[in-house]
Structures are given as structure tokens and as C-alpha cells.
Design a protein around this motif. Structure first.
Motif, PDB file in Angstrom:
ATOM      1  N   LEU B  63       0.896  -1.194   0.021  1.00 56.59           N
ATOM      2  CA  LEU B  63      -0.072   0.142  -0.115  1.00 56.59           C
ATOM      3  C   LEU B  63       0.855   1.014   0.028  1.00 56.59           C
ATOM      4  CD1 LEU B  63      -2.508  -1.135   2.857  1.00 56.59           C
ATOM      5  CD2 LEU B  63      -3.244  -0.292   0.328  1.00 56.59           C
ATOM      6  N   ALA B  64       0.390   2.253  -0.583  1.00 59.93           N
ATOM      7  CA  ALA B  64       1.165   3.456  -0.599  1.00 59.93           C
ATOM      8  C   ALA B  64       1.678   4.065   1.012  1.00 59.93           C
ATOM      9  CB  ALA B  64       0.403   4.764  -1.245  1.00 59.93           C
ATOM     10  N   ILE B  65       2.618   4.277   1.358  1.00 60.41           N
ATOM     11  CA  ILE B  65       2.849   5.034   2.782  1.00 60.41           C
ATOM     12  C   ILE B  65       1.885   6.238   2.955  1.00 60.41           C
ATOM     13  CG2 ILE B  65       4.667   6.021   3.999  1.00 60.41           C
ATOM     14  CD1 ILE B  65       6.648   4.837   1.869  1.00 60.41           C
ATOM     15  N   CYS B  66       1.529   6.869   2.034  1.00 60.37           N
ATOM     16  CA  CYS B  66       0.778   8.005   2.266  1.00 60.37           C
ATOM     17  C   CYS B  66      -0.429   8.140   0.843  1.00 60.37           C
ATOM     18  CB  CYS B  66       1.351   9.267   2.437  1.00 60.37           C
ATOM     19  SG  CYS B  66       0.356  10.695   2.638  1.00 60.37           S
ATOM     20  N   GLN B  67      -1.523   8.548   1.268  1.00 65.20           N
ATOM     21  CA  GLN B  67      -2.349   8.616   0.053  1.00 65.20           C
ATOM     22  C   GLN B  67      -2.101   9.491  -0.769  1.00 65.20           C
ATOM     23  OE1 GLN B  67      -3.122   9.569   3.132  1.00 65.20           O
ATOM     24  NE2 GLN B  67      -3.463  11.769   2.737  1.00 65.20           N
ATOM     25  N   ASP B  68      -1.235  10.647  -0.269  1.00 69.08           N
ATOM     26  CA  ASP B  68      -0.658  11.540  -1.157  1.00 69.08           C
ATOM     27  C   ASP B  68       0.691  11.028  -1.885  1.00 69.08           C
ATOM     28  OD1 ASP B  68       0.178  13.628  -2.550  1.00 69.08           O
ATOM     29  OD2 ASP B  68       0.235  15.268  -1.251  1.00 69.08           O
ATOM     30  N   THR B  69       0.458  10.417  -3.028  1.00 72.09           N
ATOM     31  CA  THR B  69       1.504   9.912  -3.681  1.00 72.09           C
ATOM     32  C   THR B  69       2.265  10.901  -4.528  1.00 72.09           C
ATOM     33  OG1 THR B  69      -0.028   8.973  -5.245  1.00 72.09           O
ATOM     34  CG2 THR B  69       0.559   7.612  -3.666  1.00 72.09           C
ATOM     35  N   GLY B  70       2.169  12.145  -4.302  1.00 73.59           N
ATOM     36  CA  GLY B  70       2.767  13.160  -4.615  1.00 73.59           C
ATOM     37  C   GLY B  70       2.716  13.633  -6.007  1.00 73.59           C
ATOM     38  N   MET B  71       3.332  14.676  -6.442  1.00 74.33           N
ATOM     39  CA  MET B  71       3.856  15.216  -7.773  1.00 74.33           C
ATOM     40  C   MET B  71       4.941  14.391  -8.201  1.00 74.33           C
ATOM     41  SD  MET B  71       3.221  18.428 -10.047  1.00 74.33           S
ATOM     42  CE  MET B  71       3.522  18.358 -11.484  1.00 74.33           C
ATOM     43  N   PRO B  72       4.899  13.671  -9.020  1.00 70.62           N
ATOM     44  CA  PRO B  72       6.146  13.019  -9.426  1.00 70.62           C
ATOM     45  C   PRO B  72       7.175  13.689  -9.996  1.00 70.62           C
ATOM     46  CG  PRO B  72       4.425  12.314 -10.680  1.00 70.62           C
ATOM     47  CD  PRO B  72       3.712  13.166  -9.893  1.00 70.62           C
TER      48      PRO B  72
END
Lengths: 166, 279
Positions: B63-72
């Protein structure tokens, strides 16, 4: 609904089981516009709990993806209006504007914090998730979540007292 | 001339997006574990443990560490003796799209900053450096926006002293307060031009926290002083108090003009994520 929400004090820890709705920036903008134009809302705000959250995609075999809180202060400008319309509680992270504290006191609401930056951990407390409004917003759509023992900390209580002002 | 195909780059970027978002950086995890041991505030300790648990759940359950998987954000160091066949930027964006889809990461990018629209995965922000050699180094840095929103830039006078710079940095952390998921990692860029100081501040976050430092010199000393002063602010994990407000302070510098001293501060939340590969 939050049982005995008016007895909660800033700093209290709560494990909540029940229904919460996700909504963040764009959903708030739409809800506020609908309230202002006296349009029917896609969710019943009376006594509702809104979780400032935009989850990731749901992996196969899971109920939901990573689903931690987003920064609450971005929703500040809409919050007094939503509280007036019946919203009972919010879940997010970080501080709120003074007018939000005042509105929480006026409408006897409550603002909760939950573990920030812990979306994988928090996904374990979500038992059901259903898209209920604004699917065109992608992760910013409104989801109805059924949660069990979801960990919360009272950030601002119904007297308007904040955990950050001690 | 060494040839690297765009297709190879696409695959590498796809893997890096998944790795960065699912597996917390080793130095960040180490710093969190150290902080959890040293922390004396009960609430802070409990939150730090939840953050460490979160990292382990993310890794084991994919699972993603944080739901905000950021701006790549993608950093390229392209060896000048490398020839890339195919469309490089397209390959990177396709790699991001495939990695974000496969990793069940979040669509967080709107095509138009003013008029928004339905979020997707791309485009990435791509920084390119041309370096000596025949290798290609690719780093994917998914940058969450809770902390990106707390970025500050100040153009100091050239006669500004260290105390003024320190105050600016500490005040910026105070301004971020509980909002951007403390404990923070603080990236600072000093020098160059305004835009370059901002790039340095972000690049500073790619360097290992604490561990990569040489023990001597004015800059590491400044980093340690700042870290210690920031940790006296009492913000703590989630802003609920304790002595763990930052896990590290990384400063990068570059020569600048006689008339100025640009300083930029780019904060990372505790979920400091990046992954690198050398092709």
C-alpha cells in the motif's frame, strides 16, 4: 453520529465506529455552492462526519487504498457554512482558523485529528467504502466509509477549545 | 557512445515510482526509529510508533505509505556519452503512468493549474543534469503537497548574517507548524539565483538524513545547530508536542552574485520518499 460529542475535550482519544464521508477541496467547493444556491446536496449533512481525505486507488482484494488525512486548513473557508447546514464533525490534520473554532462552538461540532501521514495504517480501520458523489473528481470524490475503531484525537471540542492552544 | 533505449528508461521509472511510494527510505525509517527511542513525550512516542507501523504495513501489504503519492519529480543525471534512442520525456511520463497504475497510487495531477480538471498521474516535473560519463542516473521523488505548500523563498541582502538565515529557517518551520506532517525533514538551498536556490532545497532532500554528513566543517555544524534549535520548538509529531519536530536538516549551497543571497526552504513530511537507479 458521535455519542456524547459535547462531553469530549480537546486532547481526548476516541476510537470511532460508524459512517464517515470523505470530502476535500473540490467537493467542499461544490457542497458550499449547492448550499448557497439552495440545491439538494448529494449527502445528508445533518449530524454527518466529514473526513478530509482523498484515498489512493483500491488495490485488488482490499476495501480501500491508503487513506490518511489531508491538511484541514484548506477547508477552513467552507467549514462555518457546512456546520450551519448541519455538519457535526470533521476529521483531518493540523490547525484551523479562528472562525472555524468559533463556528464549532456555535454549532456544537467537533474537529478530530487522526494519524497524519499514516494512510496505510488507517486503511485497516475501513470496513466498507462506496463512491456516493462527484465521481468526476477522481480521488476527490465523496466516498461513504464504514469504519471500525478508527483512531481519533479531539483537536477542537464543542466549547471551541483547541489542542494546539494549551 | 553508449546507447540506452527510451523503453528501458520507461520500465525503470515505472519500478522506481512503485518502490518510492511503497517503501519508506531507509534513512528516514532509521531516523524515525531513533526518534521513537529518544522521545520522552508519551503522545509523541505513540504517534512515532504509528508512523513506523504505517511504513511496515505499507511495505508488507503493498500500500502507498501516504495517500498523497505526490507530484512525481524526476531527477536525471545524463552522462554526456549516453545516447538515448526514442523520446526521453515521453518515456518518463509513460513510466510514471504505468508505475502509478500498477502500484494503485493516486491520481493527483491536474492538467491545468488554473482551471484544474479531473486528476491524472502525469506529467512529471523533470530536472535534467548533464554530467560526465556514460551512465544515466534516475531518481523518482514523489513530493506530497501538504509539505510542498509550506515552501518559502527569501532573497537576503549579501551582508545578511547566519543568525538571520537561521531565524528565517526556524520561522518557516514554525509557520508549517502541525499542518505538514511533522517530524519534518528540512531541505535548504542557499545561493545561485531564486529558481536555483529552490532546486537546491529540493535536491537537499535527496541526500541521506544526518548519516551522509562529514563530522567537520561550517555547513554540517550549521545543519546540526538548526536541527537542535528546531527540535526545541516543541511542535512534535502531528504538532502535539515533544522533542521530535524535525528528523534532519540538509543544506545545499552554490556560488551566488555579489548583490544577493537567495535562501529557499523546502520541507518534507516524515514520509520522505525517493528511489534511485543507475542505468
Amino acid at each position: 453520529m458521535i455519542p456524547n460529542s459535547e462531553k469530549l475535550k480537546a486532547g481526548d482519544e476516541v476510537l470511532f465506529s460508524g459512517t464517515i464521508y470523505t470530502a476535500r477541496d473540490q467537493a467542499h467547493k461544490r457542497l458550499a455552492k449547492a448550499i448557497a444556491n439552495k440545491k439538494k446536496l448529494p449527502i445528508n449533512l445533518k449530524g454527518a462526519i466529514i473526513y478530509y481525505c482523498g484515498p489512493t486507488a483500491t488495490p485488488k482484494g482490499k476495501v480501500i487504498g491508503s487513506c490518511g488525512p489531508t491538511t484541514s486548513s484548506r477547508m477552513d473557508e467552507f467549514t462555518p457554512l457546512l456546520l450551519k447546514a448541519g455538519l457535526k464533525a470533521m476529521i483531518g490534520k493540523g490547525s484551523r482558523a479562528a472562525e472555524v473554532s468559533r463556528a464549532i462552538k456555535k454549532y456544537k461540532g467537533v474537529y478530530f485529528l487522526t494519524y497524519a501521514g499514516c494512510g496505510a495504517l488507517l486503511s485497516k480501520y475501513v470496513k466498507r467504502a462506496k463512491l456516493v458523489a462527484y465521481p468526476d473528481l477522481g480521488p476527490e470524490a465523496i466516498y461513504k466509509l464504514e469504519v471500525k475503531y478508527f483512531p481519533l484525537i479531539v483537536g477542537i471540542d464543542s466549547k471551541g477549545r483547541s489542542i494546539y492552544e494549551k | 557512445m553508449r546507447i540506452i533505449s527510451a523503453d528501458k528508461i520507461r520500465k525503470a521509472v515505472s519500478d522506481l515510482c512503485i518502490k518510492a511510494n511503497l517503501i519508506l527510505r531507509e534513512d528516514a525509517l532509521f531516523a524515525l526509529k531513533q526518534a521513537a527511542t529518544k522521545e520522552t513525550n508519551k503522545k509523541a512516542k505513540k504517534i512515532l510508533r504509528a508512523i513506523i507501523d504505517n511504513a511496515s504495513i505499507a511495505e508488507s501489504e503493498k500500500l502507498a505509505i501516504c495517500q498523497d503519492t505526490g507530484m512525481p519529480v524526476v531527477f536525471l543525471e545524463i552522462g554526456q556519452d549516453v545516447k538515448i534512442t526514442g523520446n526521453l520525456i515521453q518515456a518518463i511520463n509513460r513510466g510514471v503512468e504505468s508505475g502509478y497504475a500498477k502500484g494503485y497510487l493516486r491520481s493527483s495531477i491536474v492538467k491545468d493549474p488554473l482551471f484544474r480538471g479531473k486528476p491524472g498521474y502525469t506529467p512529471a516535473v523533470v530536472h535534467r543534469d548533464i554530467v560526465e560519463g556514460s551512465k544515466l542516473k534516475i531518481t523518482v521523488f514523489p513530493k506530497g503537497f501538504g509539505c510542498e505548500n509550506k515552501t518559502q523563498l527569501k532573497m537576503f541582502k549579501p551582508v545578511a548574517n547566519i543568525a538571520e538565515i537561521k531565524k528565517f529557517i526556524i520561522d518557516a518551520v514554525k509557520a508549517a507548524g502541525p499542518d505538514a506532517c511533522p517530524p519534518y525533514v528540512v531541505g535548504v538551498g542557499i545561493g545561485g539565483t531564486a529558481d536555483y536556490a529552490c532546486l537546491l532545497a529540493k535536491k537537499a532532500l535527496l541526500r541521506k538524513i544526518q548519516k551522509g554528513l562529514s563530522p567537520k566543517g561550517a555547513l554540517p555544524e550549521l545543519e546540526r545547530e538548526l536541527l537542535s534549535e528546531i527540535n526545541k520548538l516543541g511542535i512534535g509529531p502531528m504538532g502535539l508536542g515533544g522533542k521530535t519536530t524535525a528528523l534532519g536538516v540538509n543544506i545545499e549551497t552554490y556560488p551566488t552574485h555579489i548583490a544577493g543571497m537567495p535562501v529557499c526552504l523546502n520541507i518534507s513530511c516524515h514520509a520522505l520518499r525517493s528511489a534511485t537507479v543507475i542505468l
